[in-house]
Motif scaffolding. Structure first.
Motif: not given
Length: 269
Positions: A152-155, A172-178, A161-170, A146-148
């Motif tokens: 990311l609405l500002w970023i 990847e961020t959630l899967a990042f181990p650090y 947001h429409a083409d899935g880029t933001v969903d992919r970034i979210i 929810a935070m992301l």
């Protein structure tokens, strides 16, 4: 491919790729070195590209006490010294552009040229209100997703947001181990909210390119123009249709533009 290196400022995680003239990439708020993946991959065929994790991001630990922009610039200088890089083309994004400004002001011998993306010098009332909201949003959002989704609405552009880029970034961020902690996010945000370089920018001597996204609502183009007007000889360019993070959204076009600038600097000798 990266590693933690020991510097005179302590351990800092770095990722280096390629051979050629040195490039130092300075990330913005909350971004680990992986934010520059398209530049690490796309520019390392002709440059030696170094990205690193700022304090409290990724694999570089959060220190005791408050963070400061000059202190983070000292970390950047320490990375260059530890890697025995006499000078580099330095590219900073958003908060990282503030670090790059301080690096150029305090260690001009280390900075061969500057690219300042989505930059600003003096936070205005809008920026302080926006980032104040981010501060408490980070601790009150129901979960990291929810935070992301909110942040990311500002970023990114509406296109991303429409083409899935933001969903992919979210994802990847959630899967990042650090992941970055809420405390680290807030402590990193604090100095960016207040740090002011406007009256010192005239002291920067490095050749400078300032880039701004036409649709950027975090650091609107007026901020970039103000920075370019204060740095002697700086060039300002608007990226039509882009927002805060075009080096991720349109990496090929972005890489071609900064490559052309660096080639121009190299040709001057």
């Amino acid at each position: 491919m990266g590693e933690t290196i020991e510097t005179d400022a302590g351990g800092i995680w770095v990722d280096r790729r390629g051979e050629g003239p040195d490039i130092l990439l300075v990330a913005g708020l909350s971004d680990p070195a992986e934010a520059w993946q398209a530049q690490l991959d796309g520019l390392s065929d002709r440059y030696r590209v170094t990205a690193y994790d700022n304090r409290g991001t990724g694999r570089t630990p959060l220190p005791d006490g408050p963070l400061s922009v000059p202190g983070m610039a000292e970390d950047a200088a320490a990375v260059l010294r530890a890697l025995e890089i006499g000078s580099a083309h330095v590219m900073g994004f958003s908060g990282g552009s503030r670090i790059a400004q301080e690096l150029a002001l305090n260690h001009p011998q280390l900075v061969r040229s500057l690219v300042l993306m989505s930059t600003f010098a003096r936070p205005d009332a809008y920026f302080r209100s926006m980032t104040g909201f981010w501060h408490w949003m980070a601790e009150r959002a129901p979960d990291e997703r929810a935070m992301l989704e909110a942040f990311l609405l500002w970023i990114y552009t509406p296109r991303a947001h429409a083409d899935g880029t933001v969903d992919r970034i979210i994802e990847e961020t959630l899967a990042f181990p650090y992941p970055q902690s809420v405390e680290a996010f807030q402590r990193q945000l604090a100095p960016f909210r207040t740090h002011d370089t406007l009256d010192r920018l005239s002291e920067i001597t490095a050749p400078t390119l300032v880039l701004a996204g036409e649709l950027d609502i975090v650091t609107p183009p007026r901020h970039g123009r103000e920075v370019a007007e204060r740095i002697p000889g700086a060039r300002f360019e608007l990226l039509p249709g882009e927002a805060h993070q075009p080096f991720q959204e349109v990496p090929d076009a972005f890489n071609a533009r900064v490559d052309a600038f660096w080639r121009e600097i190299q040709a001057r000798g």
